[in-house]
Design a protein around this motif. Structure first.
Motif, mmCIF file in Angstrom:
data_model
loop_
_atom_site.group_PDB
_atom_site.id
_atom_site.type_symbol
_atom_site.label_atom_id
_atom_site.label_comp_id
_atom_site.label_asym_id
_atom_site.label_seq_id
_atom_site.Cartn_x
_atom_site.Cartn_y
_atom_site.Cartn_z
ATOM 1 N N ASP A 145 0.933 -1.182 0.012
ATOM 2 C CA ASP A 145 -0.068 0.078 -0.042
ATOM 3 C C ASP A 145 1.025 1.342 -0.135
ATOM 4 O OD1 ASP A 145 -2.369 -1.415 0.034
ATOM 5 O OD2 ASP A 145 -2.625 -1.217 2.112
ATOM 6 N N GLY A 146 1.768 1.128 0.799
ATOM 7 C CA GLY A 146 2.967 2.319 0.740
ATOM 8 C C GLY A 146 3.691 2.614 -0.750
ATOM 9 N N ARG A 147 3.837 1.606 -1.245
ATOM 10 C CA ARG A 147 4.472 1.562 -2.647
ATOM 11 C C ARG A 147 3.503 2.109 -3.587
ATOM 12 N NH1 ARG A 147 4.274 -2.857 -6.141
ATOM 13 N NH2 ARG A 147 5.615 -2.393 -7.965
ATOM 14 N N ARG A 148 2.253 1.730 -3.461
ATOM 15 C CA ARG A 148 1.221 2.339 -4.453
ATOM 16 C C ARG A 148 1.201 3.827 -4.084
ATOM 17 N NH1 ARG A 148 -1.184 -2.665 -2.812
ATOM 18 N NH2 ARG A 148 -1.061 -4.167 -4.493
ATOM 19 N N LEU A 149 1.060 3.906 -2.968
ATOM 20 C CA LEU A 149 0.845 5.708 -2.559
ATOM 21 C C LEU A 149 1.858 6.500 -2.966
ATOM 22 C CD1 LEU A 149 -0.558 7.834 -1.101
ATOM 23 C CD2 LEU A 149 0.686 7.051 1.038
ATOM 24 N N ILE A 150 3.157 5.984 -2.843
ATOM 25 C CA ILE A 150 4.370 6.880 -3.261
ATOM 26 C C ILE A 150 4.354 7.115 -4.897
ATOM 27 C CG2 ILE A 150 6.845 6.439 -3.847
ATOM 28 C CD1 ILE A 150 7.050 5.092 -1.243
#
Length: 300
Positions: A145-150
Motif C-alpha cells: 500500500d505504501g508503494r502504491r501511494l508513493i
C-alpha cells in the motif's frame, strides 16, 4: 432606442426569425431530452434499479466503517501529499521559468513541456511497473500500500507541478513591469525584489487558479485505481463485486462522494476569487489558468 439586435464578439445577434428558430429548436431539444431521460428511468425501473435493497446493502454500517471511510481517507491522503509535492515543484520550477539564467530557464521549460505533454496515467504506471520489476520499494521495507501511494503521489506531483509552474509564471508576468523596476530602483537585489514585491502580488493573483488546479488533482487521485491503490474507486469496485446486483449503485455512491469533495474545493475557489477580485491592483492582467507552453520571459 433602436430595436436592431446588437452584435457580439463571436457572432452577429439573431434577428426575429433566427430567435424564433432558436426557441423552437430549444423546445424540441428539451422535449427529446426529457423523453430520453424518461425512457432511461423506465428502463432502470424495469431492472429494479431503484429497489431499496440495492442501495441499502452497499451502505451497510460495517461496509461504511471498513471500506468507504478507509477509502475516503486514502483518497484524501493521496490528495494532500500530491498537493504538497505539486506546490513545491510548481514554485521551484516556476521560479526557474523566470530566472535570469538561460540554462535554468531552459531546464525548467523542458520539465514543464515534457510533463505537461505526458499522460498522467503513464506517469503513475511506468514508475510503478519499473519498481515492480526491480524491487526498490521492497528493498527499503515499504509495504504494497505504501508503494502504491508513493507512485500515485509521484505522478500527481510531477504532472500538476508542471501545470502550477506555468500558473506561477503567468502570475509573475501578469504584474506590470514597473513593480520589479521599482524594486531595483530602490536598490533591492533580484532575489529581494522577487521575494518582497513580486511574489506577494503574484501569489494573490494566481491563488484562484492554483486552487482550481488542486480540484483537478483531487479528481486525478482516482487514477490510483490503475495500480490498485485502495482509494474510493478501487474500493467501489470491490464492494460492487461483493454486491453484484448493486454495482452501478456503488459506482454512483463513489461518484457522489467525489462530487461532494470537488464541490467543496470549488466553493473555496469561488470564495477566494471573490475576495481577491476586490484587491487586484489596477492594470494587473488576470492569470490564465491554462497558460501556453512557450518560452517564459524574465524580469529585469
Amino acid at each position: 432606442m433602436s430595436n436592431k439586435p446588437h452584435s457580439t464578439v463571436l457572432f452577429d445577434a439573431l434577428g426575429p426569425r433566427g430567435r424564433k428558430r432558436a426557441h423552437t429548436a430549444s423546445l424540441v431539444s428539451g422535449v427529446v431530452l426529457l423523453g430520453v431521460l424518461g425512457w432511461a428511468g423506465y428502463a432502470l425501473y424495469e431492472q429494479a434499479f431503484f429497489e431499496q435493497s440495492r442501495w441499502v446493502n452497499p451502505l451497510d454500517v460495517l461496509i461504511i466503517e471498513n471500506a468507504w471511510i478507509p477509502a475516503l481517507l486514502s483518497t484524501l491522503q493521496a490528495f494532500a501529499l500530491g498537493s504538497v509535492g505539486a506546490l513545491v515543484l510548481g514554485v521551484i520550477v516556476g521560479m526557474g521559468r523566470v530566472s535570469r539564467f538561460k540554462v535554468i530557464r531552459f531546464l525548467a521549460s523542458v520539465y514543464v513541456q515534457f510533463f505537461r505533454a505526458m499522460p498522467l496515467l503513464l506517469l503513475i504506471w511506468i514508475p510503478f511497473t519499473i519498481d515492480g520489476a526491480l524491487g526498490f520499494a521492497n528493498g527499503m521495507g515499504i509495504d504494497q500500500d505504501g508503494r502504491r501511494l508513493i507512485y500515485l503521489v509521484f505522478g500527481l506531483a510531477v504532472y500538476n507541478g508542471a501545470v502550477l509552474a506555468e500558473i506561477l509564471r503567468s502570475g509573475i508576468n501578469a504584474l506590470p513591469p514597473g513593480q520589479a523596476m521599482a524594486g531595483h530602483a530602490i536598490g533591492l537585489r533580484h532575489g529581494q525584489t522577487m521575494r518582497l514585491i513580486v511574489m506577494p502580488q503574484a501569489i494573490r493573483n494566481m491563488l484562484p487558479a492554483v486552487l482550481a488546479q488542486l480540484v483537478i488533482l483531487l479528481k486525478d487521485t482516482a487514477l490510483g485505481y490503475a495500480i490498485t491503490y485502495p482509494d474510493l474507486l478501487h474500493e467501489a469496485q470491490i464492494i460492487g463485486r461483493d454486491y453484484a446486483n448493486s454495482f452501478l449503485q456503488v459506482l454512483l455512491i463513489a461518484a457522489f462522494v467525489y462530487f461532494v469533495l470537488a464541490a467543496s474545493l470549488s466553493k473555496l475557489v469561488t470564495v477566494v476569487e471573490r475576495k481577491t477580485a476586490r484587491k487586484v491592483p489596477k492594470g494587473t492582467r488576470p492569470v490564465n489558468p491554462a497558460p501556453d507552453m512557450g518560452q517564459a520571459g524574465t524580469l529585469a
